[in-house]
Design an enzyme around this catalytic site. Structure first.
Site, PDB file in Angstrom:
ATOM      1  N   HIS A   1       9.377   5.008   1.023  1.00 18.99           N
ATOM      2  CA  HIS A   1       7.933   4.795   0.936  1.00 18.99           C
ATOM      3  C   HIS A   1       7.168   5.475   2.077  1.00 18.99           C
ATOM      4  CE1 HIS A   1       9.090   2.119  -2.120  1.00 18.99           C
ATOM      5  NE2 HIS A   1       9.024   0.986  -1.475  1.00 18.99           N
TER       6      HIS A   1
ATOM      7  N   GLU B   1       4.836  -7.021   6.249  1.00 16.51           N
ATOM      8  CA  GLU B   1       5.046  -8.058   5.239  1.00 16.51           C
ATOM      9  C   GLU B   1       5.079  -9.405   5.960  1.00 16.51           C
ATOM     10  OE1 GLU B   1       7.668  -5.697   1.876  1.00 16.51           O
ATOM     11  OE2 GLU B   1       8.708  -6.489   3.647  1.00 16.51           O
TER      12      GLU B   1
ATOM     13  N   LYS C   1       1.035   4.271  -6.750  1.00 14.11           N
ATOM     14  CA  LYS C   1      -0.087   3.423  -6.374  1.00 14.11           C
ATOM     15  C   LYS C   1      -1.376   4.230  -6.269  1.00 14.11           C
ATOM     16  CE  LYS C   1       2.363  -0.263  -3.920  1.00 14.11           C
ATOM     17  NZ  LYS C   1       1.683  -1.387  -4.565  1.00 14.11           N
TER      18      LYS C   1
END
Length: 464
Positions: free
Chosen positions: A231, A207, A173
């Protein structure tokens, strides 16, 4: 294509969910940029033919890839091949070897369950398909330290370490890369990026949605294995690692591995696990499930730079919003020249997704005769979306043999060592209401900097 670039791309699991959501959009984007001009061979056991695979690719692009780009899609279809067969059947790999033709440096992408990795890799070695090639292993890379070590042994029995690419799409990313660049390319940060000036660090991955029909998978995984072990520990490494002596791949990965090795294994007493109300009613979830959909914890880094600085990590589903944000809080001034009581110290805030921001929290004087101030946030960078999708970037890097953004064996095993003590917890998770920031117990475990930082929605950008 450089002489060391892969001259064929094979992706196992061509008819699966990951290929539909991520791989086909990445392939069309690579073609569009002129980064892909080699045979692309899908392998699966579906009883399909090539036309059905092309139809699947079209549906993928219409559903998840922003639409079909006519010229790029036509070119992608011309590159596509398909091999149908069971991964346990040697004949499948003999057909793959024939489909590779004159290719000498194939890249094999394992977009399949980890339980099949060893089977496929062994067959690649037996059939000669691995010769001169590389392999990309999709996460999860094991479910604990022992299984990760076993997977590494099976991969390294066929491919050398420099040909193994353990994919963590978070590292691809743009904002995660920008975090590293921002740290090491601005001279005013390095002198204060240590325990003498930093009070605490918080990393939140929130989330707003639940398990979205993936209950049977998630109930075997949980938040720690799903996003924290990979992550968020990688984000921690990017935040806390020492500056690499150069931009070379192994130099950068050495520093990440060194940082991860310095993180102490988690103390179960420093972890709060939660489960959103209604999770046990999800299809595929056990009626008495104790799997966490939320986890909050405190990490401690055992080195001279960070000794005594708590790193708080939190991740969860059904929270108030979807975002990943880092907050680095600095210690307040030793004394105030103006007699003020400073409620909130300076900070740096990194928004890593879905939108992107880097911001500095500072104080400035309030207009008037008195020497009093107020807090303002200086926005250093803001953006809405990545220029290049993470899967496009990572597949392109793997084809070039660039392992910079991939996890190395020692780093993966260090991550499992960190979370190992909490993986076998049988303590019932604390229930929390969907739409909240998790169980109240998570705030009670904070022993520095007050309660958890609650990310806020990014306001609309003003027109230039």
């Amino acid at each position: 294509m450089t002489p060391t670039s892969s001259d064929a791309l094979i992706f196992f699991g061509a008819t699966g969910d990951l290929a539909h959501k991520k791989i086909f959009p990445a392939l069309q984007a690579m073609v569009k940029r002129g980064h892909l001009d080699v045979p692309v061979i899908g392998v699966a056991k579906a009883g399909w033919n090539l036309e059905q695979l092309r139809a699947r690719a079209r549906d993928s692009l219409e559903t998840h890839g922003g639409g079909v780009d006519g010229p790029a899609f036509d070119k992608l279809c011309s590159l596509l091949r398909y091999v149908d067969g069971d991964y346990r059947d040697p004949a499948t790999f003999d057909r793959l070897r024939r489909a590779l033709g004159a290719a000498e440096r194939p890249l094999h992408y394992l977009a399949i369950p980890p339980s099949l990795f060893s089977t496929v890799v062994e067959q690649l070695g037996r059939s000669g398909c691995a010769r001169g090639g590389r392999v990309v292993a999709e996460k999860p890379f094991g479910h604990d330290l022992a299984s990760a070590q076993a997977l590494n042994r099976s991969l390294l029995a066929v491919f050398p370490e420099q040909a193994v690419f353990r994919i963590d799409h978070y590292l691809g990313k743009e904002p995660v890369q920008n975090l590293l660049y921002f740290r090491f390319s601005n001279s005013f940060f390095e002198p204060i990026w240590n325990r003498d000036h930093v009070d605490s660090v918080q990393i939140t991955m929130a989330e707003s949605f639940g398990v979205e029909g993936r209950g049977s998978f998630y109930d075997q995984t949980g938040a720690v294995r799903d996003v924290i072990e990979n992550h968020l520990l990688q984000v921690t490494a990017c935040l806390a690692m020492n500056a690499p002596s150069s931009g070379r791949t192994e130099t950068l990965r050495d520093e990440k591995a060194r940082l991860l090795a310095a993180i102490k294994p988690l103390d179960p007493d420093s972890v709060v696990r939660g489960q959103f109300r209604g999770y046990r009613n999800e299809p595929g979830v056990a009626a008495d499930s104790r799997i966490e959909t939320f986890a909050a914890m405190k990490l401690q880094i055992d080195n001279s730079r960070w000794e005594g600085v708590p790193f708080y990590i939190r991740a969860g589903k059904c929270l108030p919003m979807t975002c990943t944000e880092v907050l680095v809080v600095f210690k307040p001034p030793a004394s105030s020249a103006f007699g003020e009581r400073i409620a909130r110290p300076n900070y740096v805030r990194f928004r890593l997704g879905p939108d992107v921001a880097i911001a500095l929290g500072v104080r400035t004087k309030t207009p008037g005769k008195d020497m009093v101030g107020h807090e303002v946030e200086l926005l250093a960078a803001q953006g809405i979306r990545d220029e290049m999708d993470a899967y496009e970037r990572l597949l392109g890097d793997a084809m070039k043999g660039d392992g910079t953004l991939f996890a190395r064996e020692d780093a993966v095993e260090a991550e499992w060592r960190i979370v190992g003590p909490i993986l076998s917890s049988t303590t019932p998770p604390h229930e929390y209401q969907p739409g909240t920031w998790g169980p109240a117990e998570a705030d009670r475990r904070m022993d520095r900097s007050g309660p958890w930082h609650k990310p806020q929605p990014t306001p609309p950008r003003r027109p230039p």
